[in-house]
Write a protein that holds these residues in place. Structure first.
Motif, PDB file in Angstrom:
ATOM      1  N   ASP A  58     -12.664  -6.253   5.158  1.00  0.00           N
ATOM      2  CA  ASP A  58     -13.241  -5.452   5.586  1.00  0.00           C
ATOM      3  C   ASP A  58     -12.533  -5.184   7.004  1.00  0.00           C
ATOM      4  O   ASP A  58     -13.421  -4.072   6.885  1.00  0.00           O
ATOM      5  CB  ASP A  58     -13.682  -7.160   6.297  1.00  0.00           C
ATOM      6  CG  ASP A  58     -14.328  -8.055   5.633  1.00  0.00           C
ATOM      7  OD1 ASP A  58     -14.837  -7.418   4.881  1.00  0.00           O
ATOM      8  OD2 ASP A  58     -14.202  -9.307   6.241  1.00  0.00           O
ATOM      9  N   TRP A  59     -11.293  -5.164   7.070  1.00  0.00           N
ATOM     10  CA  TRP A  59     -10.471  -4.530   8.360  1.00  0.00           C
ATOM     11  C   TRP A  59     -10.661  -2.609   7.374  1.00  0.00           C
ATOM     12  O   TRP A  59     -10.763  -1.428   7.701  1.00  0.00           O
ATOM     13  CB  TRP A  59      -8.877  -4.553   8.759  1.00  0.00           C
ATOM     14  CG  TRP A  59      -8.377  -4.258   9.881  1.00  0.00           C
ATOM     15  CD1 TRP A  59      -8.826  -2.681  10.140  1.00  0.00           C
ATOM     16  CD2 TRP A  59      -7.142  -4.148  10.178  1.00  0.00           C
ATOM     17  NE1 TRP A  59      -8.168  -2.444  10.898  1.00  0.00           N
ATOM     18  CE2 TRP A  59      -6.871  -3.436  11.267  1.00  0.00           C
ATOM     19  CE3 TRP A  59      -6.358  -5.752   9.785  1.00  0.00           C
ATOM     20  CZ2 TRP A  59      -5.406  -3.791  11.673  1.00  0.00           C
ATOM     21  CZ3 TRP A  59      -5.361  -5.926  11.270  1.00  0.00           C
ATOM     22  CH2 TRP A  59      -4.986  -4.387  12.097  1.00  0.00           C
ATOM     23  N   GLY A  60      -9.866  -2.798   5.360  1.00  0.00           N
ATOM     24  CA  GLY A  60      -9.835  -1.861   5.042  1.00  0.00           C
ATOM     25  C   GLY A  60     -10.865  -0.392   4.824  1.00  0.00           C
ATOM     26  O   GLY A  60     -10.900   0.297   5.201  1.00  0.00           O
ATOM     27  N   VAL A  61     -12.021  -1.720   4.950  1.00  0.00           N
ATOM     28  CA  VAL A  61     -13.791  -0.954   4.391  1.00  0.00           C
ATOM     29  C   VAL A  61     -13.770  -0.526   6.374  1.00  0.00           C
ATOM     30  O   VAL A  61     -14.443   0.976   5.995  1.00  0.00           O
ATOM     31  CB  VAL A  61     -14.834  -1.330   4.112  1.00  0.00           C
ATOM     32  CG1 VAL A  61     -16.217  -1.723   3.928  1.00  0.00           C
ATOM     33  CG2 VAL A  61     -14.206  -2.345   2.277  1.00  0.00           C
ATOM     34  N   GLY A  62     -13.997  -1.451   7.151  1.00  0.00           N
ATOM     35  CA  GLY A  62     -14.201  -0.508   8.486  1.00  0.00           C
ATOM     36  C   GLY A  62     -13.452   0.914   8.502  1.00  0.00           C
ATOM     37  O   GLY A  62     -14.076   1.629   8.824  1.00  0.00           O
ATOM     38  N   THR A  63     -11.909   1.015   8.273  1.00  0.00           N
ATOM     39  CA  THR A  63     -10.826   2.207   8.974  1.00  0.00           C
ATOM     40  C   THR A  63     -11.436   3.115   7.733  1.00  0.00           C
ATOM     41  O   THR A  63     -11.827   4.412   8.634  1.00  0.00           O
ATOM     42  CB  THR A  63      -9.989   1.511   8.466  1.00  0.00           C
ATOM     43  OG1 THR A  63      -9.751   0.043   9.496  1.00  0.00           O
ATOM     44  CG2 THR A  63      -9.066   2.963   8.670  1.00  0.00           C
ATOM     45  N   LEU A  64     -12.022   3.247   6.086  1.00  0.00           N
ATOM     46  CA  LEU A  64     -12.575   4.346   5.149  1.00  0.00           C
ATOM     47  C   LEU A  64     -14.100   4.750   5.785  1.00  0.00           C
ATOM     48  O   LEU A  64     -14.342   5.690   5.459  1.00  0.00           O
ATOM     49  CB  LEU A  64     -12.130   3.658   4.537  1.00  0.00           C
ATOM     50  CG  LEU A  64     -10.540   3.995   4.019  1.00  0.00           C
ATOM     51  CD1 LEU A  64     -10.919   3.351   2.372  1.00  0.00           C
ATOM     52  CD2 LEU A  64      -9.941   4.832   3.951  1.00  0.00           C
ATOM     53  N   LEU A  65     -15.129   3.765   6.058  1.00  0.00           N
ATOM     54  CA  LEU A  65     -15.789   4.378   6.708  1.00  0.00           C
ATOM     55  C   LEU A  65     -16.189   5.232   7.563  1.00  0.00           C
ATOM     56  O   LEU A  65     -17.157   6.978   6.823  1.00  0.00           O
ATOM     57  CB  LEU A  65     -17.113   3.104   8.086  1.00  0.00           C
ATOM     58  CG  LEU A  65     -17.474   2.171   7.032  1.00  0.00           C
ATOM     59  CD1 LEU A  65     -18.250   1.290   8.018  1.00  0.00           C
ATOM     60  CD2 LEU A  65     -17.830   2.689   5.596  1.00  0.00           C
ATOM     61  N   ASP A  66     -14.976   5.964   8.323  1.00  0.00           N
ATOM     62  CA  ASP A  66     -15.104   7.497   8.917  1.00  0.00           C
ATOM     63  C   ASP A  66     -14.500   7.876   7.978  1.00  0.00           C
ATOM     64  O   ASP A  66     -15.028  10.009   8.296  1.00  0.00           O
ATOM     65  CB  ASP A  66     -14.065   7.208   9.877  1.00  0.00           C
ATOM     66  CG  ASP A  66     -14.776   6.228  11.134  1.00  0.00           C
ATOM     67  OD1 ASP A  66     -16.105   6.650  11.660  1.00  0.00           O
ATOM     68  OD2 ASP A  66     -13.868   6.274  12.236  1.00  0.00           O
ATOM     69  N   ARG A  67     -13.771   8.031   7.133  1.00  0.00           N
ATOM     70  CA  ARG A  67     -13.235   8.895   6.488  1.00  0.00           C
ATOM     71  C   ARG A  67     -14.520   9.274   5.417  1.00  0.00           C
ATOM     72  O   ARG A  67     -14.699  10.380   5.167  1.00  0.00           O
ATOM     73  CB  ARG A  67     -11.918   8.561   5.128  1.00  0.00           C
ATOM     74  CG  ARG A  67     -11.765   9.522   4.101  1.00  0.00           C
ATOM     75  CD  ARG A  67     -11.263  10.737   4.911  1.00  0.00           C
ATOM     76  NE  ARG A  67     -10.588  11.634   4.075  1.00  0.00           N
ATOM     77  CZ  ARG A  67     -10.243  12.952   4.013  1.00  0.00           C
ATOM     78  NH1 ARG A  67     -11.384  13.356   4.938  1.00  0.00           N
ATOM     79  NH2 ARG A  67     -10.017  13.228   3.104  1.00  0.00           N
TER      80      ARG A  67
END
Length: 328
Positions: free
Chosen positions: A99-108
């Motif tokens: 969840d943390w990783g996906v949330g972080t990559l959304l902006d990218r």
């Protein structure tokens, strides 16, 4: 199961991540892995996934994972209940990490679609990111797990756990809490709340790691950490106040510390010091460190001033005399 837009030439994200499409139901997984259906379901639930009965929602990777776990049971290295506990630990940790990783990559993903490398859809950019990051990140996960395993074993050796109970150690527990977070969150936009919590957790994590402590868990507006010594705990508390409470862009923070015997299980810590540290934040002043009497006694007087505060009721502990701490 594959998505409607999925083709062999253009697999969906699930198939891209797993490297294959689902082909087995629960009974077939159990049969191929050599376990009972109930055992397979227990392991699956322990990983944190909903139960799939007749649906063909499993891949050969799922079969291999269940087989690997069960071989450790058959070999005698683990009993089945211990295997389930370890599986639950992995599942809960990886769920949060995902969840943390996906949330972080959304902006990218959004940035890629606004730039020259746009694919025409967010799904296309997400697929490209996964293709580029999948293998390197898996290697990083393995390396990180080994490094943290070394650190965990070293902590157990250094703490001198009781011979009668290897889960019990004497630690200083710290609890850092954002002041009036509920009221603050009602005034901020949703995106700003998320940014604030992320910045709070990351800054606290950096300070704790820099002083040799360990973040046990983050709970949105608070962080629970442990250290080997009260001095290190005070240094961490002062550091958190410096990077959070002293930053005019951030809210105020309160930190409570307590020392004593704690039980370490399931990646968490339990015991009176944990509860005391949390309770002390309720009576601490903004951007101040407050500790229990045990912690105060273990601080070297040549380095710290301690001042007893008026006794006050603390839930679960009765009347308590907190101690304010200040470095010379």
């Amino acid at each position: 199961m594959s998505s409607p837009s999925e083709t062999p030439e253009q697999p969906g994200l699930a198939a891209l991540i797993m490297g294959e499409l689902p082909a087995f139901d629960a009974e077939e997984v159990a049969e191929q892995a050599g376990v009972s259906v109930e055992q397979a379901r227990r392991l699956w639930r322990a990983l944190g996934f909903p139960q799939l009965d007749d649906a063909r929602g499993f891949t050969s990777s799922d079969v291999a994972a269940v087989s690997t776990l069960y071989r450790t049971v058959e070999s005698g290295a683990l009993d089945f209940d211990t295997a389930v506990d370890l599986t639950r630990a992995v599942g809960q940790t990886m769920a949060r990490l995902a969840d943390w990783g996906v949330g972080t990559l959304l902006d990218r993903v959004e940035a890629l679609e606004r730039g020259e490398q746009a694919t025409g859809s967010r799904l296309g950019s997400a697929r490209r990111l996964l293709e580029e990051l999948g293998e390197p990140f898996e290697a990083l996960l393995t390396y990180s797990w080994r490094r943290h395993l070394v650190a965990a074993v070293a902590r157990m050796e250094a703490l001198g756990a009781d011979d009668e109970d290897l889960h019990t150690s004497n630690l200083t527990v710290g609890f850092a809490d954002i002041v009036s977070f509920t009221a603050l969150s009602n005034q901020l936009e949703e995106g700003r709340i998320g940014d604030l919590v992320e910045l709070f957790e990351s800054r606290c994590g950096d300070v704790v790691a820099a002083h040799g402590g360990r973040v046990v868990k983050s709970i949105g507006d608070s962080v629970l950490f442990t250290t080997d010594t009260p001095v290190a705990a005070v240094e961490i508390a002062e550091g958190i106040i410096a990077v959070i409470g002293r930053d005019p862009r951030m809210p105020d923070v309160r930190v409570g510390l307590a020392t004593g015997s704690v039980v370490m299980r399931l990646g968490d810590v339990f015991g009176p010091p944990v509860n005391m540290a949390a309770r002390l934040t309720a009576v601490a002043r903004r951007n101040r460190v407050i500790v229990d009497a045990v912690t105060a006694k273990r601080l070297p007087p040549e380095d710290f001033d301690t001042r007893r505060l008026p006794a006050r009721p603390v839930r679960g502990f009765g009347l308590v005399e907190p101690v304010a701490v200040r470095r010379h």
